[in-house]
Write an enzyme that holds these catalytic residues in place. Structure first.
Site, PDB file in Angstrom:
ATOM      1  N   LYS A  13     115.875 -14.425 -62.369  1.00  0.00           N
ATOM      2  CA  LYS A  13     114.487 -13.946 -62.422  1.00  0.00           C
ATOM      3  C   LYS A  13     114.371 -12.510 -61.913  1.00  0.00           C
ATOM      4  O   LYS A  13     113.745 -11.675 -62.531  1.00  0.00           O
ATOM      5  CB  LYS A  13     113.565 -14.824 -61.563  1.00  0.00           C
ATOM      6  CG  LYS A  13     113.426 -16.239 -62.025  1.00  0.00           C
ATOM      7  CD  LYS A  13     112.302 -16.961 -61.290  1.00  0.00           C
ATOM      8  CE  LYS A  13     112.492 -17.088 -59.791  1.00  0.00           C
ATOM      9  NZ  LYS A  13     113.636 -17.922 -59.382  1.00  0.00           N
ATOM     10  N   ARG A  88     105.377 -21.735 -56.615  1.00  0.00           N
ATOM     11  CA  ARG A  88     106.541 -22.590 -56.412  1.00  0.00           C
ATOM     12  C   ARG A  88     106.142 -24.034 -56.166  1.00  0.00           C
ATOM     13  O   ARG A  88     107.010 -24.878 -55.992  1.00  0.00           O
ATOM     14  CB  ARG A  88     107.318 -22.089 -55.193  1.00  0.00           C
ATOM     15  CG  ARG A  88     108.645 -21.419 -55.541  1.00  0.00           C
ATOM     16  CD  ARG A  88     109.277 -21.026 -54.247  1.00  0.00           C
ATOM     17  NE  ARG A  88     110.664 -20.703 -54.314  1.00  0.00           N
ATOM     18  CZ  ARG A  88     111.142 -19.478 -54.499  1.00  0.00           C
ATOM     19  NH1 ARG A  88     110.336 -18.478 -54.728  1.00  0.00           N
ATOM     20  NH2 ARG A  88     112.441 -19.273 -54.460  1.00  0.00           N
ATOM     21  N   ARG A 122     126.652 -13.859 -55.032  1.00  0.00           N
ATOM     22  CA  ARG A 122     125.639 -12.803 -55.084  1.00  0.00           C
ATOM     23  C   ARG A 122     125.662 -11.942 -53.819  1.00  0.00           C
ATOM     24  O   ARG A 122     125.809 -12.440 -52.717  1.00  0.00           O
ATOM     25  CB  ARG A 122     124.266 -13.453 -55.245  1.00  0.00           C
ATOM     26  CG  ARG A 122     123.149 -12.455 -55.370  1.00  0.00           C
ATOM     27  CD  ARG A 122     121.961 -13.067 -56.025  1.00  0.00           C
ATOM     28  NE  ARG A 122     121.228 -13.964 -55.144  1.00  0.00           N
ATOM     29  CZ  ARG A 122     120.078 -14.515 -55.486  1.00  0.00           C
ATOM     30  NH1 ARG A 122     119.558 -14.296 -56.673  1.00  0.00           N
ATOM     31  NH2 ARG A 122     119.461 -15.323 -54.640  1.00  0.00           N
ATOM     32  N   ARG A 155     122.778 -12.918 -48.718  1.00  0.00           N
ATOM     33  CA  ARG A 155     121.584 -13.513 -48.121  1.00  0.00           C
ATOM     34  C   ARG A 155     121.982 -14.781 -47.378  1.00  0.00           C
ATOM     35  O   ARG A 155     122.766 -15.572 -47.887  1.00  0.00           O
ATOM     36  CB  ARG A 155     120.588 -13.877 -49.228  1.00  0.00           C
ATOM     37  CG  ARG A 155     119.893 -12.687 -49.801  1.00  0.00           C
ATOM     38  CD  ARG A 155     119.126 -13.006 -51.065  1.00  0.00           C
ATOM     39  NE  ARG A 155     118.381 -14.264 -51.062  1.00  0.00           N
ATOM     40  CZ  ARG A 155     117.546 -14.620 -52.035  1.00  0.00           C
ATOM     41  NH1 ARG A 155     117.346 -13.827 -53.067  1.00  0.00           N
ATOM     42  NH2 ARG A 155     116.916 -15.763 -51.996  1.00  0.00           N
ATOM     43  N   ARG A 166     118.109 -25.353 -51.231  1.00  0.00           N
ATOM     44  CA  ARG A 166     117.140 -24.694 -52.112  1.00  0.00           C
ATOM     45  C   ARG A 166     117.040 -25.402 -53.457  1.00  0.00           C
ATOM     46  O   ARG A 166     115.961 -25.500 -54.025  1.00  0.00           O
ATOM     47  CB  ARG A 166     117.541 -23.225 -52.332  1.00  0.00           C
ATOM     48  CG  ARG A 166     117.243 -22.365 -51.125  1.00  0.00           C
ATOM     49  CD  ARG A 166     118.017 -21.064 -51.159  1.00  0.00           C
ATOM     50  NE  ARG A 166     117.546 -20.155 -52.173  1.00  0.00           N
ATOM     51  CZ  ARG A 166     118.294 -19.183 -52.699  1.00  0.00           C
ATOM     52  NH1 ARG A 166     119.537 -19.012 -52.297  1.00  0.00           N
ATOM     53  NH2 ARG A 166     117.793 -18.392 -53.604  1.00  0.00           N
TER      54      ARG A 166
HETATM   55  P1  AMP Z   1     113.486 -16.060 -53.688  1.00  0.00           P
HETATM   56  O1  AMP Z   1     113.971 -14.687 -53.433  1.00  0.00           O
HETATM   57  O2  AMP Z   1     112.369 -16.106 -54.709  1.00  0.00           O
HETATM   58  O3  AMP Z   1     114.594 -17.033 -54.009  1.00  0.00           O
HETATM   59  O4  AMP Z   1     112.810 -16.583 -52.323  1.00  0.00           O
HETATM   60  C1  AMP Z   1     113.560 -16.688 -51.141  1.00  0.00           C
HETATM   61  C2  AMP Z   1     112.898 -17.659 -50.172  1.00  0.00           C
HETATM   62  O5  AMP Z   1     111.596 -17.176 -49.823  1.00  0.00           O
HETATM   63  C3  AMP Z   1     112.645 -19.061 -50.704  1.00  0.00           C
HETATM   64  O6  AMP Z   1     113.799 -19.889 -50.606  1.00  0.00           O
HETATM   65  C4  AMP Z   1     111.526 -19.532 -49.778  1.00  0.00           C
HETATM   66  O7  AMP Z   1     112.019 -19.824 -48.487  1.00  0.00           O
HETATM   67  C5  AMP Z   1     110.683 -18.269 -49.655  1.00  0.00           C
HETATM   68  N1  AMP Z   1     109.654 -18.177 -50.713  1.00  0.00           N
HETATM   69  C6  AMP Z   1     109.562 -17.225 -51.680  1.00  0.00           C
HETATM   70  N2  AMP Z   1     108.510 -17.448 -52.477  1.00  0.00           N
HETATM   71  C7  AMP Z   1     107.910 -18.578 -52.007  1.00  0.00           C
HETATM   72  C8  AMP Z   1     106.784 -19.339 -52.416  1.00  0.00           C
HETATM   73  N3  AMP Z   1     106.050 -18.990 -53.482  1.00  0.00           N
HETATM   74  N4  AMP Z   1     106.466 -20.439 -51.685  1.00  0.00           N
HETATM   75  C9  AMP Z   1     107.182 -20.807 -50.615  1.00  0.00           C
HETATM   76  N5  AMP Z   1     108.275 -20.142 -50.179  1.00  0.00           N
HETATM   77  C10 AMP Z   1     108.641 -19.034 -50.868  1.00  0.00           C
END
Ligand code: AMP
Length: 212
Positions: A13, A88, A122, A155, A166
Site C-alpha cells: 500500500k 482498519r 523490509r 520497524r 499483525r
Molecule cells: P501501517 O504502517 O499502516 O502498517 O501501521 C502500523 C501500525 O500503526 C499498525 O500495526 C497499528 O498499530 C497502527 N495503526 C495504523 N493505522 C491504524 C488504524 N487505522 N487503526 C489502528 N491502528 C493503526
C-alpha cells in the site's frame, strides 16, 4: 479524487500510495507514518501509542478517528486525498462515512506466505518513509538510504512475532472491511497485489485514470 487503499500489512500500500498521490496531486495520508513519526518525536501521541504499535496491535478507534478527522480538515485535502492504513475496523469505516465522501476503494490482495517474506526483509528510512527490501529492492549500500546515506531501520513491528500478530489482527478486524465495502454502494475494486510493483502501479493508474 478521494481514495481509500486497503490491503493487509505488506501488501504494498505504502509504495503504491506514494506514486498515486504524486500523479493525482493529492496528499498521501498514512496513519502508520503519522504514528511512527509521533513515536519518533516522543510527543504525547507517540508516548500513548508506542507500545501498541510496536507489538503489532491496533490503536483505539477513538484516537484514530479523531486523528483522521483533523487531518481531513486540512486545506490540502480539499481536492481529495489518499488514505493508507485507515479505516482498519468497521467502526472506523462508519466514522469515515460521516467525515467525507469516497470516490473509490481499492483492495490490494496478496497471499499470506508472500506477505511474511516481504515484511521480514523490509527496511525503511524513517525521515523520508523510503522503503527497501533486503532481497527485492536492496539499497545501493547495505543498510543505508540511497539519497541521504543515513541508516535504514527495521520497524519493530516487522519482526517475525509482531508480523504474525499483525496478520492475526488484520484477519480479525480489518479483512471484514472487504465484505463491508463490497456490499456498500461505494465503488470497490479488488486488485492482485502479487504482481510486480511496476505492473501493479500501471494497473492502478489505469483504474484511477478512468475515474478522473
Ligand atoms: P501501517 O504502517 O499502516 O502498517 O501501521 C502500523 C501500525 O500503526 C499498525 O500495526 C497499528 O498499530 C497502527 N495503526 C495504523 N493505522 C491504524 C488504524 N487505522 N487503526 C489502528 N491502528 C493503526
Amino acid at each position: 479524487m478521494r481514495i481509500v487503499l486497503l490491503g493487509c500489512p505488506g501488501a504494498g500500500k505504502g509504495t503504491q500510495a506514494k506514486q498515486i498521490a504524486e500523479r493525482y496531486h493529492i496528499p498521501h495520508i498514512s496513519t502508520g507514518d503519522i504514528l511512527r513519526s509521533a513515536i519518533q518525536s516522543h510527543n504525547d501521541l507517540g508516548k500513548k501509542v508506542k507500545e501498541v504499535v510496536e507489538q503489532g496491535q491496533l490503536v483505539s478507534d477513538d484516537l484514530m478517528i479523531e486523528l483522521v478527522k483533523n487531518r481531513l480538515q486540512a486545506d490540502d485535502c480539499k481536492n481529495g486525498f489518499l488514505l493508507d492504513g485507515f479505516p482498519r475496523t468497521i467502526s472506523q469505516a462508519k466514522a469515515l462515512e460521516e467525515m467525507s465522501g469516497i470516490d473509490v476503494i481499492i483492495n490490494i490482495a496478496v497471499p499470506e506466505a508472500e506477505i511474511i517474506k516481504r515484511l521480514s526483509g523490509r527496511r525503511i528510512h524513517l525521515a523520508s518513509g523510503r522503503t527497501y527490501h533486503v532481497l527485492f529492492h536492496p539499497p545501493k549500500e547495505a543498510d543505508k538510504d540511497d539519497v541521504t546515506g543515513e541508516p535504514l531501520i527495521q520497524r519493530p513491528d516487522d519482526q517475525e512475532e509482531a508480523i504474525r500478530k499483525r496478520l492475526m489482527v488484520y484477519h480479525a478486524d480489518t479483512a471484514p472491511l472487504q465484505n463491508y465495502y463490497q456490499q456498500s454502494s461505494y465503488q470497490y475494486i479488488n486488485i492482485d497485489g502479487a504482481q510486480e510493483v511496476q505492473t501493479l502501479q500501471q494497473a492502478l493508474f489505469n483504474i484511477l485514470d478512468s475515474q478522473s
